[in-house]
Scaffold this active site. Sequence first.
Site, PDB file in Angstrom:
ATOM      1  N   GLU A 148       0.854  -1.182   0.000  1.00  0.00           N
ATOM      2  CA  GLU A 148       0.000   0.000   0.000  1.00  0.00           C
ATOM      3  C   GLU A 148       0.899   1.243   0.000  1.00  0.00           C
ATOM      4  OE1 GLU A 148      -3.002  -0.840  -0.426  1.00  0.00           O
ATOM      5  OE2 GLU A 148      -3.085  -2.835   0.442  1.00  0.00           O
ATOM      6  N   TYR A 149       0.439   2.325  -0.643  1.00  0.00           N
ATOM      7  CA  TYR A 149       1.268   3.527  -0.669  1.00  0.00           C
ATOM      8  C   TYR A 149       1.381   4.145   0.716  1.00  0.00           C
ATOM      9  CZ  TYR A 149      -2.984   6.465  -0.547  1.00  0.00           C
ATOM     10  OH  TYR A 149      -4.154   7.077  -0.181  1.00  0.00           O
ATOM     11  N   GLU A 187       0.524   0.130  -4.563  1.00  0.00           N
ATOM     12  CA  GLU A 187      -0.902   0.393  -4.792  1.00  0.00           C
ATOM     13  C   GLU A 187      -1.178   1.886  -4.896  1.00  0.00           C
ATOM     14  OE1 GLU A 187      -3.809   2.498  -2.922  1.00  0.00           O
ATOM     15  OE2 GLU A 187      -2.688   1.420  -1.388  1.00  0.00           O
ATOM     16  N   GLU A 228      -6.177   5.620  -5.629  1.00  0.00           N
ATOM     17  CA  GLU A 228      -6.736   6.933  -5.958  1.00  0.00           C
ATOM     18  C   GLU A 228      -6.805   7.161  -7.467  1.00  0.00           C
ATOM     19  OE1 GLU A 228      -2.298   7.698  -5.793  1.00  0.00           O
ATOM     20  OE2 GLU A 228      -3.750   6.391  -4.815  1.00  0.00           O
ATOM     21  N   SER A 280      -1.045  10.359  -2.165  1.00  0.00           N
ATOM     22  CA  SER A 280      -2.076  10.113  -3.185  1.00  0.00           C
ATOM     23  C   SER A 280      -2.553  11.414  -3.820  1.00  0.00           C
ATOM     24  CB  SER A 280      -3.263   9.355  -2.589  1.00  0.00           C
ATOM     25  OG  SER A 280      -3.898  10.111  -1.580  1.00  0.00           O
ATOM     26  N   ARG A 281      -2.584  12.495  -3.031  1.00  0.00           N
ATOM     27  CA  ARG A 281      -2.955  13.803  -3.608  1.00  0.00           C
ATOM     28  C   ARG A 281      -1.887  14.286  -4.580  1.00  0.00           C
ATOM     29  NH1 ARG A 281      -5.310  11.797   0.773  1.00  0.00           N
ATOM     30  NH2 ARG A 281      -3.919  12.897   2.204  1.00  0.00           N
TER      31      ARG A 281
END
Length: 293
Positions: free
Chosen positions: A97-98, A124, A127, A171-172
């Site tokens: 997972e990130y 991953e 998003e 993720s942003r």
Amino acid sequence: MNAEPEKKFGVVVVGVGRAGSVRMRDLRSPHASSAFLTLIGFVSRRELKSIEEVQQISLEDALSSQEVDVAYICSENTSHEDYIRQFLNAGKHVLVEYPMTLTWTAAQDLWELAEQKGRVLHEEHIELLMEEFAFLKKEVAGKDLLKGSLHFTAGPLEQERFGFPAFSGISRLTWLVSLFGELSLVSATLEERKEDHYLKMTVCLETENKRPLTWIEEKGPGLKRNRHLSFHFTSGSLEDVPHVGDNKNIFLKDQTIFVQKLLGQISEAELAAEKKRILHCLWLADEIQKRCC
């Protein structure tokens, strides 16, 4: 993907919080990608023994087992690097997972290790599989950006477990890079009131065409989880994203991509472009942290 699998990859899930629990559920689902995977067990620091008939196994057994081909790393961000390194050295493929790591240099090192071992290392990014992102990608295509901003708010998050906000919120940053290409860092500041469990990170970025983008991560008690965005183009403006549908099965969609990598079904060009984007985002996060600290 729809063919009968010649081989099933044995999977162990490391960490059984929210993401790990969803991964375990998906591994036992009748989805096409799950047909190529067999859930062997899970690893947790807590003594749980079993979850819905899935057995807990020790980290040592997961690393040494001939049944285990793949590790899903779903633990706290600060532990990702160590787990990835151990499983790659044990000859296992890794889905994480990130964020993959909390430094750019560590990510480079782990990618080199994966290549040396001939194993898949997949970070991953659900998003990018969201309906909102698909909408944005379509909306910004072919438009000339003048300026933009993305402001994310949420409740407090422990840096000791999840890392600096440029990494825990990567993720942003990935959205911005995926929409507007590689970015350069202009400035970054961090306002923090530890006694109030409050922080606000403000990052000023530039596109290759010198168009300004502002990214803000704001976290504290009473702040609702929300994403506010504003993009201005020569042809008009986009203020926030309308409701464009529910994000169903996005972890399964990510698993499908991972299985395609295991089966060699994704081109070298696509893999190289993904690696370049991920490392660029981690490099930016690293630089942001240095500026703030």
